[in-house]
Design a protein around this motif. Sequence first.
Motif, PDB file in Angstrom:
ATOM      1  N   ALA A  28      -1.891  -2.616  -5.779  1.00 29.20           N
ATOM      2  CA  ALA A  28      -1.169  -2.478  -4.539  1.00 29.20           C
ATOM      3  C   ALA A  28      -1.974  -3.271  -3.380  1.00 29.20           C
ATOM      4  CB  ALA A  28      -0.886  -1.009  -4.467  1.00 29.20           C
ATOM      5  N   LEU A  29      -3.259  -2.908  -3.403  1.00 31.84           N
ATOM      6  CA  LEU A  29      -3.799  -3.365  -2.177  1.00 31.84           C
ATOM      7  C   LEU A  29      -4.143  -4.872  -2.269  1.00 31.84           C
ATOM      8  CD1 LEU A  29      -5.755  -1.668  -0.055  1.00 31.84           C
ATOM      9  CD2 LEU A  29      -7.575  -2.486  -1.357  1.00 31.84           C
ATOM     10  N   VAL A  30      -4.345  -5.498  -3.066  1.00 29.97           N
ATOM     11  CA  VAL A  30      -4.927  -6.748  -3.214  1.00 29.97           C
ATOM     12  C   VAL A  30      -3.461  -7.931  -3.303  1.00 29.97           C
ATOM     13  CG1 VAL A  30      -7.048  -6.991  -4.207  1.00 29.97           C
ATOM     14  CG2 VAL A  30      -4.929  -7.120  -5.868  1.00 29.97           C
ATOM     15  N   ALA A  31      -2.396  -7.338  -3.823  1.00 27.85           N
ATOM     16  CA  ALA A  31      -1.234  -7.882  -3.764  1.00 27.85           C
ATOM     17  C   ALA A  31      -0.697  -7.769  -2.300  1.00 27.85           C
ATOM     18  CB  ALA A  31      -0.189  -7.229  -4.722  1.00 27.85           C
ATOM     19  N   SER A  32      -0.741  -6.778  -1.733  1.00 29.48           N
ATOM     20  CA  SER A  32      -0.400  -6.504  -0.249  1.00 29.48           C
ATOM     21  C   SER A  32      -1.046  -7.394   0.678  1.00 29.48           C
ATOM     22  CB  SER A  32      -0.359  -5.164   0.385  1.00 29.48           C
ATOM     23  OG  SER A  32       0.478  -4.360  -0.473  1.00 29.48           O
ATOM     24  N   LEU A  33      -2.633  -7.590   0.444  1.00 31.40           N
ATOM     25  CA  LEU A  33      -3.490  -8.428   0.984  1.00 31.40           C
ATOM     26  C   LEU A  33      -2.971  -9.934   0.830  1.00 31.40           C
ATOM     27  CD1 LEU A  33      -6.009  -8.541   2.854  1.00 31.40           C
ATOM     28  CD2 LEU A  33      -7.183  -8.365   1.016  1.00 31.40           C
ATOM     29  N   TYR A  34      -2.688 -10.404  -0.301  1.00 33.47           N
ATOM     30  CA  TYR A  34      -2.232 -11.634  -0.702  1.00 33.47           C
ATOM     31  C   TYR A  34      -1.151 -12.062   0.098  1.00 33.47           C
ATOM     32  CZ  TYR A  34      -1.089 -15.320  -4.191  1.00 33.47           C
ATOM     33  OH  TYR A  34      -0.769 -16.470  -4.789  1.00 33.47           O
ATOM     34  N   GLY A  35      -0.038 -11.030   0.086  1.00 29.31           N
ATOM     35  CA  GLY A  35       1.254 -11.547   0.734  1.00 29.31           C
ATOM     36  C   GLY A  35       0.814 -11.666   2.150  1.00 29.31           C
ATOM     37  N   MET A  36       0.115 -10.712   2.805  1.00 28.37           N
ATOM     38  CA  MET A  36      -0.161 -10.847   4.316  1.00 28.37           C
ATOM     39  C   MET A  36      -1.121 -11.999   4.569  1.00 28.37           C
ATOM     40  SD  MET A  36      -1.153  -6.912   4.890  1.00 28.37           S
ATOM     41  CE  MET A  36      -0.227  -5.814   5.949  1.00 28.37           C
ATOM     42  N   GLN A  37      -1.798 -12.401   3.631  1.00 24.56           N
ATOM     43  CA  GLN A  37      -2.717 -13.623   3.925  1.00 24.56           C
ATOM     44  C   GLN A  37      -1.890 -15.027   3.920  1.00 24.56           C
ATOM     45  OE1 GLN A  37      -6.836 -12.392   2.092  1.00 24.56           O
ATOM     46  NE2 GLN A  37      -6.383 -14.250   1.934  1.00 24.56           N
ATOM     47  N   ARG A  38      -0.756 -15.052   2.866  1.00 23.51           N
ATOM     48  CA  ARG A  38       0.149 -15.906   2.844  1.00 23.51           C
ATOM     49  C   ARG A  38       0.764 -16.346   4.101  1.00 23.51           C
ATOM     50  NH1 ARG A  38       2.561 -17.265  -2.872  1.00 23.51           N
ATOM     51  NH2 ARG A  38       3.690 -18.554  -1.491  1.00 23.51           N
ATOM     52  N   THR A  39       1.002 -15.246   5.068  1.00 18.73           N
ATOM     53  CA  THR A  39       1.661 -15.525   6.386  1.00 18.73           C
ATOM     54  C   THR A  39       0.730 -15.491   7.510  1.00 18.73           C
ATOM     55  OG1 THR A  39       1.767 -13.066   6.515  1.00 18.73           O
ATOM     56  CG2 THR A  39       3.698 -14.162   5.458  1.00 18.73           C
ATOM     57  N   GLY A  40      -0.586 -15.840   7.330  1.00 20.48           N
ATOM     58  CA  GLY A  40      -1.618 -16.077   7.941  1.00 20.48           C
ATOM     59  C   GLY A  40      -2.212 -14.792   8.829  1.00 20.48           C
ATOM     60  N   VAL A  41      -1.994 -13.583   8.211  1.00 19.04           N
ATOM     61  CA  VAL A  41      -2.406 -12.281   8.846  1.00 19.04           C
ATOM     62  C   VAL A  41      -3.520 -11.992   8.100  1.00 19.04           C
ATOM     63  CG1 VAL A  41      -1.940 -10.108   9.041  1.00 19.04           C
ATOM     64  CG2 VAL A  41      -0.090 -11.754   9.538  1.00 19.04           C
ATOM     65  N   ARG A  42      -4.837 -11.570   8.656  1.00 20.33           N
ATOM     66  CA  ARG A  42      -5.912 -11.044   8.217  1.00 20.33           C
ATOM     67  C   ARG A  42      -5.906  -9.666   8.615  1.00 20.33           C
ATOM     68  NH1 ARG A  42     -12.065 -13.162   7.924  1.00 20.33           N
ATOM     69  NH2 ARG A  42     -13.002 -11.428   6.546  1.00 20.33           N
ATOM     70  N   PRO A  43      -5.630  -8.725   7.929  1.00 21.70           N
ATOM     71  CA  PRO A  43      -5.092  -7.270   8.430  1.00 21.70           C
ATOM     72  C   PRO A  43      -6.575  -6.514   8.452  1.00 21.70           C
ATOM     73  CG  PRO A  43      -4.629  -7.376   5.925  1.00 21.70           C
ATOM     74  CD  PRO A  43      -5.057  -8.799   6.354  1.00 21.70           C
ATOM     75  N   SER A  44      -6.730  -5.473   9.051  1.00 22.59           N
ATOM     76  CA  SER A  44      -7.515  -4.445   9.224  1.00 22.59           C
ATOM     77  C   SER A  44      -7.195  -3.492   7.731  1.00 22.59           C
ATOM     78  CB  SER A  44      -7.801  -3.708  10.412  1.00 22.59           C
ATOM     79  OG  SER A  44      -6.563  -2.995  10.388  1.00 22.59           O
ATOM     80  N   GLN A  45      -8.389  -2.715   7.416  1.00 20.53           N
ATOM     81  CA  GLN A  45      -8.207  -1.956   6.616  1.00 20.53           C
ATOM     82  C   GLN A  45      -7.136  -0.702   6.844  1.00 20.53           C
ATOM     83  OE1 GLN A  45     -12.573  -1.361   4.546  1.00 20.53           O
ATOM     84  NE2 GLN A  45     -11.887   0.255   5.795  1.00 20.53           N
ATOM     85  N   ARG A  46      -7.011  -0.493   8.164  1.00 20.71           N
ATOM     86  CA  ARG A  46      -5.859   0.360   8.605  1.00 20.71           C
ATOM     87  C   ARG A  46      -4.548   0.060   8.517  1.00 20.71           C
ATOM     88  NH1 ARG A  46      -4.397   5.205   9.091  1.00 20.71           N
ATOM     89  NH2 ARG A  46      -6.320   6.114   9.800  1.00 20.71           N
ATOM     90  N   ARG A  47      -4.435  -1.225   8.820  1.00 20.20           N
ATOM     91  CA  ARG A  47      -3.086  -1.795   8.655  1.00 20.20           C
ATOM     92  C   ARG A  47      -2.722  -1.928   7.361  1.00 20.20           C
ATOM     93  NH1 ARG A  47      -1.002  -7.640  11.330  1.00 20.20           N
ATOM     94  NH2 ARG A  47       0.998  -7.388  10.564  1.00 20.20           N
ATOM     95  N   LEU A  48      -3.693  -2.228   6.385  1.00 24.44           N
ATOM     96  CA  LEU A  48      -3.342  -2.353   4.789  1.00 24.44           C
ATOM     97  C   LEU A  48      -3.076  -0.919   4.481  1.00 24.44           C
ATOM     98  CD1 LEU A  48      -3.155  -4.568   2.949  1.00 24.44           C
ATOM     99  CD2 LEU A  48      -5.553  -4.140   2.315  1.00 24.44           C
ATOM    100  N   ALA A  49      -3.732   0.244   4.992  1.00 21.78           N
ATOM    101  CA  ALA A  49      -3.549   1.402   4.486  1.00 21.78           C
ATOM    102  C   ALA A  49      -1.819   1.846   4.955  1.00 21.78           C
ATOM    103  CB  ALA A  49      -4.393   2.269   5.234  1.00 21.78           C
ATOM    104  N   ASP A  50      -1.687   1.267   6.274  1.00 20.13           N
ATOM    105  CA  ASP A  50      -0.234   1.807   6.820  1.00 20.13           C
ATOM    106  C   ASP A  50       0.779   1.140   5.839  1.00 20.13           C
ATOM    107  OD1 ASP A  50      -1.442   3.357   8.603  1.00 20.13           O
ATOM    108  OD2 ASP A  50      -1.326   1.703  10.194  1.00 20.13           O
ATOM    109  N   HIS A  51       0.528  -0.418   5.429  1.00 21.66           N
ATOM    110  CA  HIS A  51       1.426  -1.006   4.924  1.00 21.66           C
ATOM    111  C   HIS A  51       1.611  -0.575   3.355  1.00 21.66           C
ATOM    112  CE1 HIS A  51       3.550  -4.781   3.644  1.00 21.66           C
ATOM    113  NE2 HIS A  51       2.690  -4.814   2.418  1.00 21.66           N
ATOM    114  N   THR A  52       0.592  -0.320   2.534  1.00 20.74           N
ATOM    115  CA  THR A  52       0.911   0.315   1.101  1.00 20.74           C
ATOM    116  C   THR A  52       1.153   1.840   1.340  1.00 20.74           C
ATOM    117  OG1 THR A  52      -1.823   1.052   1.260  1.00 20.74           O
ATOM    118  CG2 THR A  52      -1.032  -1.262   0.612  1.00 20.74           C
ATOM    119  N   GLY A  53       0.882   2.674   2.039  1.00 25.71           N
ATOM    120  CA  GLY A  53       0.975   3.934   2.219  1.00 25.71           C
ATOM    121  C   GLY A  53      -0.147   4.809   1.567  1.00 25.71           C
ATOM    122  N   LEU A  54      -1.114   4.034   1.365  1.00 22.24           N
ATOM    123  CA  LEU A  54      -2.435   4.768   1.075  1.00 22.24           C
ATOM    124  C   LEU A  54      -3.232   5.285   2.216  1.00 22.24           C
ATOM    125  CD1 LEU A  54      -3.629   2.128  -1.779  1.00 22.24           C
ATOM    126  CD2 LEU A  54      -2.479   4.388  -1.998  1.00 22.24           C
TER     127      LEU A  54
END
Length: 162
Positions: A40-66
């Motif tokens: 869930a973490l790497v797939a979300s990060l993969y999608g965000m990076q493809r759109t040019g976003v380098r998210p913070s851990q907090r943003r990724l937590a919010d996105h994944t619900g973890l």
Amino acid sequence: MSMGTEGATPGFLVWRLSTKWRVAVDRAVAPLGLTHAQYALVASLYGMQRTGVRPSQRRLADHTGLEALYVSKLARGLESAGLLTRAKDPADPRAVQLALTEQGREVTGKAIEVVQGLLGQLLAPLGGPDSPRARQFSRDLTTLLDTPLDPFGTTDHETEQS
């Protein structure tokens, strides 16, 4: 209807479906060295990076619900495995930015293919991932996810009467 679910509440069915999905994804991505949560973490990060976003851990937590602490723990493990990098955010020294490594992008790409195959199996009874029923199912799930829940059971209506 499958055995043991006749007359079940929607909450029980959501729990059963989420458990079924988590177990299936865990098994499917294990040969790639991932767990469902890591996926869930790497797939979300993969999608965000493809759109040019380098998210913070907090943003990724919010996105994944973890939980943020869990994302931090997962990120450290994935960093040790060589799948992602963690770096201080130049805009906020308290924040940590995450990025997939080349190896991380490769593993994640393979994992996404495997999980997409599982998704096709899951949604086949609804006509497949691109069917009108599956699209409606996704809209219904989004509606439920967007509905805030109060674990203490208080509502605006009850508060107004107090």
